[in-house]
Design an enzyme around this catalytic site. Sequence first.
Site, PDB file in Angstrom:
ATOM      1  N   VAL A  58       4.184   0.958   2.124  1.00 34.73           N
ATOM      2  CA  VAL A  58       4.266  -0.278   2.903  1.00 34.73           C
ATOM      3  C   VAL A  58       4.582  -1.439   1.965  1.00 34.73           C
ATOM      4  O   VAL A  58       3.895  -1.635   0.959  1.00 34.73           O
ATOM      5  CB  VAL A  58       2.951  -0.559   3.658  1.00 34.73           C
ATOM      6  N   ASP A 106      -6.411  10.046  14.747  1.00 37.84           N
ATOM      7  CA  ASP A 106      -6.724   9.609  13.387  1.00 37.84           C
ATOM      8  C   ASP A 106      -7.527   8.305  13.414  1.00 37.84           C
ATOM      9  O   ASP A 106      -7.211   7.344  12.695  1.00 37.84           O
ATOM     10  CB  ASP A 106      -5.434   9.427  12.579  1.00 37.84           C
ATOM     11  N   GLY A 149       0.823  -1.200   0.000  1.00 40.11           N
ATOM     12  CA  GLY A 149       0.000   0.000   0.000  1.00 40.11           C
ATOM     13  C   GLY A 149       0.857   1.249   0.000  1.00 40.11           C
ATOM     14  O   GLY A 149       2.062   1.212   0.272  1.00 40.11           O
ATOM     15  N   GLY A 186       0.427   5.691   0.830  1.00 35.67           N
ATOM     16  CA  GLY A 186      -0.446   6.771   1.246  1.00 35.67           C
ATOM     17  C   GLY A 186       0.276   7.740   2.141  1.00 35.67           C
ATOM     18  O   GLY A 186       1.264   7.388   2.792  1.00 35.67           O
TER      19      GLY A 186
END
Length: 694
Positions: free
Chosen positions: A120, A238, A113, A115
């Site tokens: 990652v 978050d 991933g 972002g």
Amino acid sequence: MAATQSFQAVESRVLDAAPEGAVRGGSYAQRFLYCHHGYDVRKPRSLLTHALKSGSGTAGAVAVTAEREVSLAERARQAAAEAKQNADSGEGCVDLGYPRNLLELYNVGKMLGKGGNGVVNLVHHKVTGETFACKTLPKKIQEEAGRVSEQKVQRHLEAVKSEIEVMRRLRGTLNVAYLEQVFEDEDNVHIIMEHCRGGELLHTIGQKNYSEQTVASIMRAVLRTLAQCHSHHILHLDVKPGNFMLLDESDTAPLKAIDFGLSRPFDPKDVPLSDVGLEGTPWYMAPEMLRSEVTPACDVWAAGVMVYQLLTGYFPFDDKKNPMRPSVNAIWKSILVDKLNFKKPVWDDISDDAKDFVKQLLSKDPKDRPTAKEALKHPWLSGGSVEDRFSPKAKGLKSEVVQRIQRYGQSSVVKRTLLDSLVSEMLESNTEEVHKMCPPSPGVVTTPDCNEALRSLKQHLELAGEGQPVDYATMERLLVTLGYRLHPEEVEHLMETMDVGRHGRVAISQFLASQMDWPAVQKYHKDCFQSAARRAFNNMDVDGDGVVSSDELCNVLRNRLPADEVAPAMEEAMREVETCGCATGSGKVDFQGFMSLLKCGSQDSLMDLSMYDEKLSSCGSSASLDGLLAELERSIREGTLHNSDEWKELERTVKDRNLHNTAEWKELERSVKGASALSHLFGPSASSGSQAVY
């Protein structure tokens, strides 16, 4: 300039701390070099031996010959010269103190991933073959406008270090993806953590039919994470489904918090915080956060948004005019102005308890919101976790073992090391005197002599390991017998909470230390506790001067911990000493300070076991478990376990619960039916004679 600061850091930490000849005793630089790199600055030309620990827990030794060994001062001059050269050329290298041998230990695989600022990847340990997730964060941030201010760079680096520190602090809980190791190179920091194969929560459950009970299970895990964060004085900031992942693809997969990139520590006397800014996802921001009044209640609000979203598929507050292309200002206006409406059709089939839960968490006034810990007691969450659905009504130590290990893991590594030493000393005390001062409540656990369940578990482990530390597999079998359902990764993480040195074995004293209610031990066994503490203190005070220096504490840690864990543990210890005011004027700890250190950080807010997952399976911890275990032990000794009435009763229970086809049951069944001695069920062959070296 960053490069100049790097050069100055090298000079202050190394050159000034290690001139030729005598070195200032107890300086930060001396502790840093000795603990983190193994250099004894008092013997700059000595033969150095480094214990190098790989990710799998194996250790080796590398001897550096005297001919090749350069004096520490010479090394320092070389390092300082290189740093100055980089400073002059504008090519400063930021060194955060983490190991730089990632590629020696791991193969980097596919990207999982991307972002925010990081990416990652899947990584594979070269020796064990284990897979982990590796989150890579850049040391330098880039902006389209060009050059980034030095102040912004430093804030970014502090945020990276803060995220790592938060994950270290939460290592003991099963609600957070386990932090395995941290590395760095010239450009990036690499965080190796537990690989959650089940995917992001929202994406995964969106592909299945799920009920209120499923959502309650999820929210219980989320609120447990928040309760632990807030008890450690950490704001998450978050909370959203995207920051929680499932450990695997099964229907009973545990939920793990994976991202603490926006988290930050706080001092209770400083809240509400006004310097946090509006980072995060707009839909989850609390009304007071938009007014720059940030408190732990903001995390609870975000959890309320999350449960609303999971129950209905919608956000409670949104840009209603243009939901496909929402305006941030419209979202924030909705948060501040709009009211909850439970008359919408999406709420028709949702229970009143669920509506009340959402209403409480989304109270506009933060004072009316429950804390995360209080929210866990809401009726809607009763039996909301996968484990809790099968839990019995009766409670006792044997139904709390896993929760107690997680709670124990919230203490610092140094404190766990000291408590382990204390238990070893207490076991040598006069048991008759200890028994006279046992707490009146059987639910309060102090010593094995005061708690029948703890005494029984202690006897099991002594029998399994013949008085020696037992391996992880033996501990896992004991937990299975007690009725716990754990994933293999979770078993290992629980074991490492007790086995701080990662020797692969758990000592009896380490297990007992994890099960005790330490404030009660200090209250009901004050003399015994103080006497044991005195002996433990004297063992640390090697030179017998009545105080424990940083070098002496560092030596204890070097003897107990993996090499890459010593420096973080030492830093954590120094913070605790400072927080508790335990040090003398010379910066050393006397016995009174040592006692204060043991008591400080007990953190009553972390003592509540409901904050931790029970992990009990359907046949776990029944009312007759104590008697069943006693009979199982007798049957094992006699080699007749597979024919015993107790075993047959357990078989019937498993079949009734439709668990007879599970891999865990089949493995246990094979072990038992082929067993003729205790070792077949509770550990390796007694003839192996292997034991951990402490």
